[in-house]
Write a protein that holds these residues in place. Structure first.
Motif, PDB file in Angstrom:
ATOM      1  N   VAL A  89       0.953  -1.015  -0.133  1.00 13.36           N
ATOM      2  CA  VAL A  89       0.188   0.078  -0.123  1.00 13.36           C
ATOM      3  C   VAL A  89       0.728   1.053  -0.030  1.00 13.36           C
ATOM      4  O   VAL A  89       1.976   1.518   0.670  1.00 13.36           O
ATOM      5  N   CYS A  90       0.437   2.215  -0.876  1.00 10.39           N
ATOM      6  CA  CYS A  90       1.285   3.440  -0.962  1.00 10.39           C
ATOM      7  C   CYS A  90       0.556   4.498  -0.541  1.00 10.39           C
ATOM      8  O   CYS A  90      -0.611   4.745  -0.223  1.00 10.39           O
ATOM      9  N   GLY A  91       1.104   5.501  -0.335  1.00  9.56           N
ATOM     10  CA  GLY A  91       0.608   7.047   0.053  1.00  9.56           C
ATOM     11  C   GLY A  91       0.306   7.813  -1.099  1.00  9.56           C
ATOM     12  O   GLY A  91       0.607   7.430  -2.258  1.00  9.56           O
ATOM     13  N   LYS A  97       9.170  17.893  -8.535  1.00 11.11           N
ATOM     14  CA  LYS A  97       9.407  18.621  -9.451  1.00 11.11           C
ATOM     15  C   LYS A  97       7.999  19.314 -10.061  1.00 11.11           C
ATOM     16  O   LYS A  97       7.146  18.377 -10.010  1.00 11.11           O
ATOM     17  N   PRO A  98       7.862  20.550 -10.181  1.00 10.07           N
ATOM     18  CA  PRO A  98       6.488  20.968 -10.978  1.00 10.07           C
ATOM     19  C   PRO A  98       6.279  20.099 -12.080  1.00 10.07           C
ATOM     20  O   PRO A  98       7.318  19.515 -12.932  1.00 10.07           O
ATOM     21  N   PRO A  99       4.976  19.737 -12.661  1.00  9.26           N
ATOM     22  CA  PRO A  99       3.934  20.363 -11.980  1.00  9.26           C
ATOM     23  C   PRO A  99       3.450  19.511 -10.824  1.00  9.26           C
ATOM     24  O   PRO A  99       2.135  19.514 -10.528  1.00  9.26           O
ATOM     25  N   PHE A 100       4.133  18.852 -10.033  1.00  9.03           N
ATOM     26  CA  PHE A 100       3.857  17.941  -9.022  1.00  9.03           C
ATOM     27  C   PHE A 100       2.768  17.102  -9.285  1.00  9.03           C
ATOM     28  O   PHE A 100       1.852  17.182  -8.570  1.00  9.03           O
ATOM     29  N   SER A 101       2.939  16.240 -10.155  1.00 10.67           N
ATOM     30  CA  SER A 101       2.016  15.152 -10.581  1.00 10.67           C
ATOM     31  C   SER A 101       2.158  14.034  -9.810  1.00 10.67           C
ATOM     32  O   SER A 101       3.047  13.803  -9.282  1.00 10.67           O
ATOM     33  N   PRO A 102       0.695  13.197  -9.735  1.00 10.49           N
ATOM     34  CA  PRO A 102       0.917  12.002  -8.843  1.00 10.49           C
ATOM     35  C   PRO A 102       1.960  11.039  -9.190  1.00 10.49           C
ATOM     36  O   PRO A 102       2.165  10.725 -10.338  1.00 10.49           O
ATOM     37  N   CYS A 103       2.673  10.375  -8.347  1.00 11.21           N
ATOM     38  CA  CYS A 103       3.375   9.141  -8.644  1.00 11.21           C
ATOM     39  C   CYS A 103       2.570   7.808  -8.202  1.00 11.21           C
ATOM     40  O   CYS A 103       3.164   6.925  -7.825  1.00 11.21           O
ATOM     41  N   VAL A 104       1.345   7.945  -8.472  1.00 14.11           N
ATOM     42  CA  VAL A 104       0.586   6.687  -8.340  1.00 14.11           C
ATOM     43  C   VAL A 104      -0.223   6.594  -9.598  1.00 14.11           C
ATOM     44  O   VAL A 104      -0.815   7.659 -10.157  1.00 14.11           O
ATOM     45  N   TYR A 105      -0.395   5.295 -10.087  1.00 10.59           N
ATOM     46  CA  TYR A 105      -0.856   4.991 -11.142  1.00 10.59           C
ATOM     47  C   TYR A 105      -1.945   4.147 -11.659  1.00 10.59           C
ATOM     48  O   TYR A 105      -2.245   3.294 -11.063  1.00 10.59           O
ATOM     49  N   ALA A 112       5.945   3.470 -20.972  1.00 10.08           N
ATOM     50  CA  ALA A 112       6.464   4.807 -21.581  1.00 10.08           C
ATOM     51  C   ALA A 112       5.225   5.878 -21.500  1.00 10.08           C
ATOM     52  O   ALA A 112       5.509   7.260 -21.813  1.00 10.08           O
ATOM     53  N   ASN A 113       3.718   5.606 -21.156  1.00 11.87           N
ATOM     54  CA  ASN A 113       3.026   6.544 -21.057  1.00 11.87           C
ATOM     55  C   ASN A 113       1.983   6.221 -20.172  1.00 11.87           C
ATOM     56  O   ASN A 113       0.897   5.626 -20.532  1.00 11.87           O
ATOM     57  N   MET A 114       2.196   6.193 -18.781  1.00 12.49           N
ATOM     58  CA  MET A 114       1.644   5.408 -17.714  1.00 12.49           C
ATOM     59  C   MET A 114       0.723   6.339 -17.377  1.00 12.49           C
ATOM     60  O   MET A 114       0.677   7.779 -17.421  1.00 12.49           O
ATOM     61  N   GLU A 115      -0.598   5.954 -17.070  1.00 14.63           N
ATOM     62  CA  GLU A 115      -1.853   6.766 -16.692  1.00 14.63           C
ATOM     63  C   GLU A 115      -1.938   7.056 -15.109  1.00 14.63           C
ATOM     64  O   GLU A 115      -1.931   6.210 -14.353  1.00 14.63           O
ATOM     65  N   LYS A 116      -1.656   8.406 -14.743  1.00 15.22           N
ATOM     66  CA  LYS A 116      -1.549   8.697 -13.347  1.00 15.22           C
ATOM     67  C   LYS A 116      -3.080   8.622 -12.715  1.00 15.22           C
ATOM     68  O   LYS A 116      -4.176   9.029 -13.540  1.00 15.22           O
ATOM     69  N   VAL A 117      -3.264   8.550 -11.582  1.00 17.15           N
ATOM     70  CA  VAL A 117      -4.458   8.782 -10.806  1.00 17.15           C
ATOM     71  C   VAL A 117      -4.890  10.135 -10.790  1.00 17.15           C
ATOM     72  O   VAL A 117      -3.853  11.168 -10.468  1.00 17.15           O
ATOM     73  N   LYS A 118      -6.040  10.503 -11.104  1.00 17.85           N
ATOM     74  CA  LYS A 118      -6.312  11.899 -11.042  1.00 17.85           C
ATOM     75  C   LYS A 118      -7.212  12.397  -9.917  1.00 17.85           C
ATOM     76  O   LYS A 118      -7.071  13.474  -9.450  1.00 17.85           O
ATOM     77  N   ASP A 119      -7.938  11.564  -9.007  1.00 17.81           N
ATOM     78  CA  ASP A 119      -8.712  11.804  -8.122  1.00 17.81           C
ATOM     79  C   ASP A 119      -8.432  10.834  -6.952  1.00 17.81           C
ATOM     80  O   ASP A 119      -8.760   9.633  -7.198  1.00 17.81           O
ATOM     81  N   PHE A 120      -7.892  11.058  -5.772  1.00  9.69           N
ATOM     82  CA  PHE A 120      -7.637  10.178  -4.944  1.00  9.69           C
ATOM     83  C   PHE A 120      -8.647   9.952  -3.994  1.00  9.69           C
ATOM     84  O   PHE A 120      -8.805   8.790  -3.339  1.00  9.69           O
ATOM     85  N   GLY A 121      -9.662  10.754  -3.835  1.00  7.09           N
ATOM     86  CA  GLY A 121     -10.749  10.333  -2.891  1.00  7.09           C
ATOM     87  C   GLY A 121     -10.273  10.653  -1.572  1.00  7.09           C
ATOM     88  O   GLY A 121      -9.442  11.091  -0.843  1.00  7.09           O
ATOM     89  N   LYS A 122     -11.206   9.811  -0.515  1.00  8.06           N
ATOM     90  CA  LYS A 122     -11.013   9.716   0.497  1.00  8.06           C
ATOM     91  C   LYS A 122     -10.941   8.191   1.266  1.00  8.06           C
ATOM     92  O   LYS A 122     -10.392   8.017   2.476  1.00  8.06           O
ATOM     93  N   GLU A 123     -11.062   7.262   0.324  1.00  8.60           N
ATOM     94  CA  GLU A 123     -10.977   5.777   0.797  1.00  8.60           C
ATOM     95  C   GLU A 123      -9.790   4.919   0.047  1.00  8.60           C
ATOM     96  O   GLU A 123      -9.648   5.420  -0.934  1.00  8.60           O
ATOM     97  N   PRO A 124      -9.445   4.146   0.696  1.00 13.22           N
ATOM     98  CA  PRO A 124      -8.260   3.139   0.034  1.00 13.22           C
ATOM     99  C   PRO A 124      -8.721   2.660  -1.128  1.00 13.22           C
ATOM    100  O   PRO A 124     -10.036   2.220  -1.609  1.00 13.22           O
ATOM    101  N   PHE A 125      -7.972   2.502  -2.193  1.00 13.04           N
ATOM    102  CA  PHE A 125      -8.517   2.051  -3.614  1.00 13.04           C
ATOM    103  C   PHE A 125      -7.197   1.248  -4.347  1.00 13.04           C
ATOM    104  O   PHE A 125      -6.046   1.592  -4.041  1.00 13.04           O
ATOM    105  N   ARG A 126      -7.535   0.396  -5.058  1.00  8.91           N
ATOM    106  CA  ARG A 126      -6.575  -0.498  -5.777  1.00  8.91           C
ATOM    107  C   ARG A 126      -5.952   0.526  -6.785  1.00  8.91           C
ATOM    108  O   ARG A 126      -6.773   1.322  -7.842  1.00  8.91           O
ATOM    109  N   VAL A 127      -4.783   0.450  -7.207  1.00 10.56           N
ATOM    110  CA  VAL A 127      -3.698   1.061  -8.253  1.00 10.56           C
ATOM    111  C   VAL A 127      -3.130  -0.140  -8.932  1.00 10.56           C
ATOM    112  O   VAL A 127      -3.144  -1.244  -8.758  1.00 10.56           O
ATOM    113  N   ASP A 128      -2.635   0.426 -10.127  1.00 13.58           N
ATOM    114  CA  ASP A 128      -1.813  -0.436 -11.147  1.00 13.58           C
ATOM    115  C   ASP A 128      -0.407  -0.435 -10.775  1.00 13.58           C
ATOM    116  O   ASP A 128       0.329  -1.445 -11.162  1.00 13.58           O
TER     117      ASP A 128
END
Length: 200
Positions: A89-91, A97-105, A112-128
């Protein structure tokens, strides 16, 4: 619980990181948690991470908290990550560095073109996939990856980043990767930047 805090580093650690680590160790000790902080110096981060993982296995720890040496975090970080009850589990952390984009995918299918999480919400969720700047793993998971691949973090021809290479191996073994969005560590290299655009 027997916890190893694993910190790969080049040479020095940031003073805010050091203070965060001191506060964390004080809390864990008061809570009766067996904790050991392990630093690994080296220029090849995948080698440092593999050595730390091996130490955790050999030392018969139950969990490893992976932290980058330029992070700041709250002393209850272990409680919050452990609460999810997952092997990895990650935080909800963002880049230094700017633009301070998520390191959660949301997807690492195309490294080469990973899709970043755009909305973290408030509950734990599964990521890739995720970076390793703030991640709690079970040692059972690390051992399973080592047993299958002889390495946890070595990059591959397809995946150049050691963190995503690890996530790919974890997924191949059938394990899930989760994100705890209430854990919002900051990078100390510039200022503390938290997920969602908040700044301390």
């Amino acid at each position: 619980m027997k916890l190893m805090v694993a910190v790969p580093t080049m040479f020095f650690v940031n003073v805010n990181f050091a203070q965060s680590m001191a506060d964390l160790c004080i809390k864990l000790t008061r809570d009766g948690v067996k904790v050991d902080v392990q630093f690994m110096e080296g220029s090849m981060i995948y080698v440092s991470r593999d050595r730390l993982a091996y130490r955790a296995i050999e030392g018969e720890y139950t969990h490893v908290l992976w932290l980058d040496s330029d992070m700041s975090f709250e002393p209850h970080i272990v409680d919050d990550l452990l609460w999810c009850g997952k092997d990895m589990v990650c935080g909800a952390f963002v880049s230094r560095k700017p633009p301070f984009s998520p390191c959660v995918y949301a997807s690492i299918e195309d490294p080469a073109n990973m899709e970043k999480v755009k909305d973290f919400g408030k509950e734990p969720f599964r990521v890739d996939g995720c970076g390793m700047a703030c991640v709690l793993t079970s040692v059972k998971l690390l051992k399973a990856v080592f047993d299958r691949f002889d390495t946890c973090f070595m990059p591959t021809e397809k995946i150049r980043g050691e963190d995503i290479a690890f996530c790919d191996r974890v997924k191949q073994l059938g394990y899930e990767i989760w994100c705890e969005p209430t854990v919002k560590p900051g990078h100390t290299a510039h200022i503390d930047v938290y997920a969602g655009g908040e700044k301390a």
